[in-house]
Design a protein around this motif. Structure first.
Motif, PDB file in Angstrom:
ATOM      1  N   GLY A  43      -6.704  12.426 -38.786  1.00 54.66           N
ATOM      2  CA  GLY A  43      -8.151  12.642 -38.466  1.00 54.66           C
ATOM      3  C   GLY A  43      -8.517  13.874 -37.915  1.00 54.66           C
ATOM      4  N   LEU A  44      -7.737  14.846 -38.362  1.00 49.91           N
ATOM      5  CA  LEU A  44      -8.170  16.162 -38.108  1.00 49.91           C
ATOM      6  C   LEU A  44      -8.111  16.961 -39.270  1.00 49.91           C
ATOM      7  CD1 LEU A  44      -5.916  16.938 -34.643  1.00 49.91           C
ATOM      8  CD2 LEU A  44      -8.471  16.441 -34.902  1.00 49.91           C
ATOM      9  N   PRO A  45      -8.794  18.319 -39.401  1.00 44.12           N
ATOM     10  CA  PRO A  45      -8.659  19.244 -40.267  1.00 44.12           C
ATOM     11  C   PRO A  45      -7.322  19.646 -40.584  1.00 44.12           C
ATOM     12  CG  PRO A  45     -10.332  19.615 -38.867  1.00 44.12           C
ATOM     13  CD  PRO A  45      -9.775  18.575 -38.283  1.00 44.12           C
ATOM     14  N   VAL A  46      -6.728  19.672 -41.662  1.00 41.93           N
ATOM     15  CA  VAL A  46      -5.438  20.501 -41.945  1.00 41.93           C
ATOM     16  C   VAL A  46      -5.461  21.540 -42.945  1.00 41.93           C
ATOM     17  CG1 VAL A  46      -3.231  19.771 -42.704  1.00 41.93           C
ATOM     18  CG2 VAL A  46      -4.091  18.018 -41.469  1.00 41.93           C
ATOM     19  N   VAL A  47      -4.699  22.683 -42.301  1.00 40.53           N
ATOM     20  CA  VAL A  47      -4.876  23.895 -43.144  1.00 40.53           C
ATOM     21  C   VAL A  47      -3.388  24.003 -43.889  1.00 40.53           C
ATOM     22  CG1 VAL A  47      -4.802  26.276 -43.042  1.00 40.53           C
ATOM     23  CG2 VAL A  47      -6.389  24.958 -41.503  1.00 40.53           C
ATOM     24  N   HIS A  66     -14.912   9.821 -36.715  1.00 39.45           N
ATOM     25  CA  HIS A  66     -14.036   8.939 -37.153  1.00 39.45           C
ATOM     26  C   HIS A  66     -13.282   7.811 -36.154  1.00 39.45           C
ATOM     27  CE1 HIS A  66     -12.608  11.109 -40.815  1.00 39.45           C
ATOM     28  NE2 HIS A  66     -12.885  12.253 -40.080  1.00 39.45           N
ATOM     29  N   ARG A  80      -2.185  16.044 -31.548  1.00 38.03           N
ATOM     30  CA  ARG A  80      -3.437  15.712 -31.066  1.00 38.03           C
ATOM     31  C   ARG A  80      -3.477  15.224 -29.719  1.00 38.03           C
ATOM     32  NH1 ARG A  80      -5.215  10.781 -34.331  1.00 38.03           N
ATOM     33  NH2 ARG A  80      -4.174   9.875 -32.723  1.00 38.03           N
ATOM     34  N   ASP A  81      -2.678  14.193 -29.399  1.00 39.38           N
ATOM     35  CA  ASP A  81      -2.947  13.338 -28.567  1.00 39.38           C
ATOM     36  C   ASP A  81      -2.329  14.225 -26.976  1.00 39.38           C
ATOM     37  OD1 ASP A  81      -4.224  11.643 -29.886  1.00 39.38           O
ATOM     38  OD2 ASP A  81      -2.463  10.368 -30.278  1.00 39.38           O
ATOM     39  N   GLU A  82      -1.057  14.701 -27.137  1.00 37.83           N
ATOM     40  CA  GLU A  82      -0.281  15.166 -25.834  1.00 37.83           C
ATOM     41  C   GLU A  82      -0.655  16.753 -25.719  1.00 37.83           C
ATOM     42  OE1 GLU A  82       3.900  14.470 -26.040  1.00 37.83           O
ATOM     43  OE2 GLU A  82       3.560  12.646 -27.092  1.00 37.83           O
ATOM     44  N   ARG A  84     -14.903  14.993 -35.731  1.00 36.82           N
ATOM     45  CA  ARG A  84     -13.828  13.967 -35.632  1.00 36.82           C
ATOM     46  C   ARG A  84     -14.200  12.817 -34.807  1.00 36.82           C
ATOM     47  NH1 ARG A  84      -9.273  15.162 -31.054  1.00 36.82           N
ATOM     48  NH2 ARG A  84      -8.493  13.166 -31.167  1.00 36.82           N
ATOM     49  N   LEU A 139     -12.447  26.087 -37.666  1.00 34.90           N
ATOM     50  CA  LEU A 139     -12.198  24.952 -38.100  1.00 34.90           C
ATOM     51  C   LEU A 139     -12.279  24.019 -36.591  1.00 34.90           C
ATOM     52  CD1 LEU A 139     -10.254  24.659 -41.221  1.00 34.90           C
ATOM     53  CD2 LEU A 139     -12.684  24.705 -41.083  1.00 34.90           C
ATOM     54  N   GLY A 140     -11.495  24.570 -35.657  1.00 37.61           N
ATOM     55  CA  GLY A 140     -11.216  23.536 -34.450  1.00 37.61           C
ATOM     56  C   GLY A 140     -11.175  24.651 -33.497  1.00 37.61           C
ATOM     57  N   GLN A 141     -10.834  24.124 -32.180  1.00 35.98           N
ATOM     58  CA  GLN A 141     -10.865  24.985 -30.956  1.00 35.98           C
ATOM     59  C   GLN A 141      -9.421  25.380 -30.734  1.00 35.98           C
ATOM     60  OE1 GLN A 141     -12.842  26.973 -29.823  1.00 35.98           O
ATOM     61  NE2 GLN A 141     -12.031  27.742 -27.872  1.00 35.98           N
ATOM     62  N   ARG A 142      -8.478  24.459 -31.021  1.00 39.80           N
ATOM     63  CA  ARG A 142      -7.023  24.443 -30.451  1.00 39.80           C
ATOM     64  C   ARG A 142      -6.073  24.042 -31.628  1.00 39.80           C
ATOM     65  NH1 ARG A 142      -6.000  22.755 -24.428  1.00 39.80           N
ATOM     66  NH2 ARG A 142      -6.631  20.700 -25.275  1.00 39.80           N
ATOM     67  N   ASP A 155      -3.998  31.878 -26.635  1.00 39.62           N
ATOM     68  CA  ASP A 155      -4.932  30.944 -25.950  1.00 39.62           C
ATOM     69  C   ASP A 155      -5.701  29.920 -26.875  1.00 39.62           C
ATOM     70  OD1 ASP A 155      -4.567  31.842 -23.589  1.00 39.62           O
ATOM     71  OD2 ASP A 155      -6.322  33.191 -23.461  1.00 39.62           O
ATOM     72  N   ARG A 156      -5.393  29.924 -28.410  1.00 42.68           N
ATOM     73  CA  ARG A 156      -6.113  29.072 -28.966  1.00 42.68           C
ATOM     74  C   ARG A 156      -4.968  27.963 -29.563  1.00 42.68           C
ATOM     75  NH1 ARG A 156     -10.715  30.553 -31.606  1.00 42.68           N
ATOM     76  NH2 ARG A 156     -10.959  28.818 -32.508  1.00 42.68           N
ATOM     77  N   ASP A 171      -7.153  20.123 -32.149  1.00 41.67           N
ATOM     78  CA  ASP A 171      -8.237  19.528 -33.051  1.00 41.67           C
ATOM     79  C   ASP A 171      -8.151  20.154 -34.469  1.00 41.67           C
ATOM     80  OD1 ASP A 171      -9.231  21.923 -32.234  1.00 41.67           O
ATOM     81  OD2 ASP A 171     -11.118  21.252 -31.359  1.00 41.67           O
ATOM     82  N   LEU A 218      -8.867  30.754 -18.603  1.00 40.57           N
ATOM     83  CA  LEU A 218      -7.993  29.837 -19.147  1.00 40.57           C
ATOM     84  C   LEU A 218      -6.401  29.814 -18.492  1.00 40.57           C
ATOM     85  CD1 LEU A 218      -8.785  29.916 -23.108  1.00 40.57           C
ATOM     86  CD2 LEU A 218      -9.062  27.828 -21.499  1.00 40.57           C
ATOM     87  N   LEU A 252     -12.404  22.323 -46.963  1.00 37.99           N
ATOM     88  CA  LEU A 252     -11.878  22.236 -45.653  1.00 37.99           C
ATOM     89  C   LEU A 252     -13.128  21.992 -44.717  1.00 37.99           C
ATOM     90  CD1 LEU A 252      -9.733  25.618 -45.510  1.00 37.99           C
ATOM     91  CD2 LEU A 252      -8.968  23.078 -44.575  1.00 37.99           C
ATOM     92  N   SER A 253     -12.944  20.895 -44.140  1.00 35.71           N
ATOM     93  CA  SER A 253     -14.091  20.619 -42.911  1.00 35.71           C
ATOM     94  C   SER A 253     -13.555  20.963 -41.663  1.00 35.71           C
ATOM     95  CB  SER A 253     -14.578  19.283 -43.326  1.00 35.71           C
ATOM     96  OG  SER A 253     -15.959  19.052 -42.572  1.00 35.71           O
ATOM     97  N   HIS A 254     -14.478  21.061 -40.650  1.00 33.93           N
ATOM     98  CA  HIS A 254     -14.107  21.277 -39.339  1.00 33.93           C
ATOM     99  C   HIS A 254     -14.004  20.285 -38.631  1.00 33.93           C
ATOM    100  CE1 HIS A 254     -18.579  20.223 -39.047  1.00 33.93           C
ATOM    101  NE2 HIS A 254     -18.662  20.902 -39.970  1.00 33.93           N
ATOM    102  N   ALA A 255     -13.644  20.597 -37.077  1.00 30.24           N
ATOM    103  CA  ALA A 255     -13.242  19.484 -36.193  1.00 30.24           C
ATOM    104  C   ALA A 255     -14.466  18.497 -35.632  1.00 30.24           C
ATOM    105  CB  ALA A 255     -12.301  20.106 -35.112  1.00 30.24           C
TER     106      ALA A 255
END
Lengths: 226, 226, 226, 226, 226, 226
Positions: A194-198, B225, A167-169, B222, A106-109, A134-135, A173, C133, B216-219
């Motif tokens: 504003g991010l996907p949450v698992v 938003h 998200r910010d620091e 984002r 769903l996201g990269q990190r 790494d993720r 994502d 990375l 579940l949607s992906h990032a």
């Protein structure tokens, strides 16, 4: 008819009810899902010591479910995950492992919202064993005790604040809720950050249903073949 | 009613039929699943060049499916995975990514059975981007051309031999079939090698159904938003 | 006489002019260098979707250059890098890859100055595929839109501020400009932040000239040997 | 006029002549290149002990070159690389570092052909410090002593055999010659193995010329700014 | 009777006295321990250049100790560690390496308190060569010069402040003092920050005594067996 | 007087006697060392299931040792390592962790000689959690059952053969015996293979004695400070 067995390894019926509600949308996929509470468990699992000590009774509880089609261990930390795979051929999914694997699609990190910071080294050992560091963007705790967690506004606000820092620091994502039984916060958290949450129990039940449908078994039983 | 759309980005109807049969056990989960062939695609995708060139028509085909509840891109290599996520809010799952995430819940080190060795650098770039190289035991090719792949005995034997090398020389304890449309070999391969085998289209459809059920949607969306 | 062909895959002639000026100091090395604009490209490439869609016309533009001695793809993100290597024996260098390899010889941890934060997951996938990375300090965006980028003071100030955060908060000791066409900011940025700054088009042209001089070809054509 | 200074830190004039011939194709880029032999060095550098002990005289030799525009340290192992960067603002390139960075643009996994296996732990420490181990396929030695290395047929055959093992057993798709002064074997090795081969002195001189042209300095001098 | 030889490779007798006091609690384990000052060294080692230049005299000093049962190199940076292993069969332990290995048994992520930020890239190269970067939380400098270091209150306060940043911003749960000769700060630092603190000379002497007792020799001499 | 407590978590007195003999050379360091057998354990620990189930009785046995100055858990796999750290402030060392940290100071890549291949995934999870996989050459099993292990010639020969494969095929330059109680094979194995061999109980006792002497406690108790 067989069922997917979800075991909450702490003794809190409230948490079990939260898990049961969380995974309800997945009941439409057809397989019965039964959520059990481990009465021998502590009120909450906050240390490796507590996590390790629930393994024996959890294995016994699992073994007693004659109708099991597979298992989900519903504690972030996946206590006894590989022990239960040693005990049974049936699919066994841990909510920590499943939530990470889901987040990676769903996201990269991913960022983890933990309850207490003392759990973070335990999480990091698990993510290291999974080979996914790494993720990981970060793992931060809301640092709320049991009493404060009962205050839903306080809990949600702490999660939102922590999610925004991830998200910010840290650059997350996608977020993972590092605890079972809090699915009710998923939608407002997702909306606020504003991010996907698992939600990990949902992720694990979803994976377990797939494994059962596809008759996918794990490698732990391999030696019995040889 | 909405459907999960599975796109085979090569133009081989045979491969699409193989995918359709592979994912059939997942139809009992309730959501309609439609498998499409990308007529603009090559007979098979064997290079990054071919993979990149199918993205534009695949995005158009995806956009034309008004009933889509989500998408699976059914080519090992996941061409256009992130582009399609940029195009739509709906869940998008790639069979390479999903097969790896699934394998990580079944064994400690995965081995990939590729068709041609020239695809392996492409796989390695993808596994590096996924951050899972510490969990990879090896990636080996059966090195069969199109004509030879039509010989099912030869194909199965080559997969078994390659699977055993991944197990014995590289230490794999779970295998991934590095190609769509060969699900019929999964059971005999698993039986002959004694390791769990992940068929990637099955793994992806299973994940996609879970994502759809859980909303579940992906990032990738984002930024819209913000 | 053969030339090094530099392709700007967006349609902005301004960016192409910026690239042309950036690489001018390398013309003294003797090989003609021609910078082309991809007229089919968007004004700027800000997503994986846009990056993937320029590959087909870029490959055609590259194939049409009869005098090519090698190619540089001048978009941070290296769209079509491996596809173009599949298409030609000639050296092909991407500005993202080359800027990272160059930065690794100048400092221990690189920081990337991106334009928009939505590009960062794309960068991270690329750095993961490159396997570098552990050498990345951070990747931060100046978050300026097209209009604001036209304001050179604002752009430079944003780059300096972001560079200082990469240095002070993330520990970068070398910076990479995560965008083509902004070489004019390199000297003042370097001076203000006190760290070496790599301009990616310069890094790539420099590498490409070396590859051409040494007749170094890539591995993608290997299968044609066999 | 300034020159690029290439220092062979062993005392073998033969090796220096080999380096000089290797980098000759790069002289057409315009900058004079002078290859020096460190007369205080051993006949060959085969251990960390020998590598460390040449640093002091090498730094003195470097400092004595009033016309230096930059330096290449031409011993695989890059002895004194960071010490020389501490001594001078001018570009300093090591052949080990440069050959790896170059190989990473030519293939997905590099294989190193070492002379003696006792050097391999030293290589691995360097690749670990560079953070590129995920891109290494293998490092294998031809295991020839000085007398045997004088036999060019034997040396080439050993390199070809080792290169094929790196390709077939380890999965390398680009090779690095782990030694200076053997550029004459590059073309036949490349042809026999069918993979790109990087000769490290060529790679380093090419990079150094680029750094000089672009006025790219390293981070080691940063503290002097502060 | 044989002794463990601890070499301070800088010429400061004060630092040697600090090391001698630090390792005093380990004298009760029975083996004599002698701490030597390298008179050829600089007052302090602050760069790779200085580190590399002390190797030759340090090797000579080590070779001159006829009663040596093993060696500790007492400079964070471990100059000449592998060179000394090439010179002798006896156990050789570096304080940087030993402090990291010790910290890894005390917490999940270590933080390093460096003296000057210009040393950090050097540390990172070493941690990369050790392959332990996934366990590093951060490396931060107190940034004090020689005069300021003489002020013990100022030094301790700077270490405490830096230790708290490593704990709170970077997530360290164990600290390493990135410098020899400051063992007197270990207890108050540990108490103020609430994390275990590893003093590197203590960690190294402890490891060296174990290696000597167990007759554990290193791999560098392997080639001499063959 | 306090003692270091070494707990063999399996019920084999033979193994305990082997451990006791192995660590005897470390008794000269002055601290009493007592080796205990966990009577509730299985004859040997061969799975995660068995490892997890001994944690509860092992914690009780540890808690009952009023004279403990520290603990060593003497089973490769380190069952209950972090749980015991949660239970006590005293130093706790696991033989798997200690043997790896020791091996990392003796060679660049370690090879593990396991008893059964079914333990290898368990080892890999642990090495992943330790973050040291980049330093692992391989992990190979001698694949001998209990009866065969009683045959000392057969066992030693199998270890030597496995050690040579780790050295020659995997590139190990230091070996770890992946099992407690087999210290008698260390010297002949080392001699036959020509590489340093780490016996894990020795490594752990050595580290524990150092931690006790230096009053080094772990981070698990940190939360109690807060």
């Amino acid at each position: 008819m067989k069922s997917l067995i979800v075991i909450n390894p702490n003794s809190s019926e409230d948490v079990t009810r939260g898990i049961d509600a969380a995974i309800d949308p997945l009941r439409k996929l057809g397989l019965p899902i039964r959520c059990l509470t481990l009465k021998e468990g502590p009120k909450g699992i906050e240390s490796q010591l507590q996590a390790d000590l629930i393994i024996a009774p959890m294995l016994a509880l699992a073994a007693a479910q004659a109708d099991a089609a597979g298992y989900v261990i519903a504690c972030f930390g996946d206590p006894g995950l590989h022990a239960l795979r040693d005990q049974t051929w049936l699919p066994v999914v841990g909510i920590q492992e499943a939530s990470v694997m889901t987040a990676l699609t769903l996201g990269q990190r991913f960022g983890v919202i933990a309850i207490l910071s003392r759990s973070i080294p335990r999480h990091l050992r698990a993510f290291g064993a999974m080979g996914v560091l790494d993720r990981m963007a970060g793992d931060r705790a809301i640092e709320l005790g049991v009493t404060e967690l009962a205050d839903t506004d306080k809990s949600l606000n702490a999660m939102i604040e922590t999610g925004k820092r991830l998200r910010d620091e840290d650059g997350a994502d996608v977020l993972i809720m590092g605890c079972a039984g809090m699915a009710k916060y998923r939608a407002p958290l997702q909306s606020a950050v504003g991010l996907p949450v698992v939600e990990p129990a949902q992720a694990a039940v979803s994976m377990a249903l797939g494994h059962i449908s596809l008759d996918l078994s794990h490698a732990s039983q391999r030696a019995d073949h040889d």
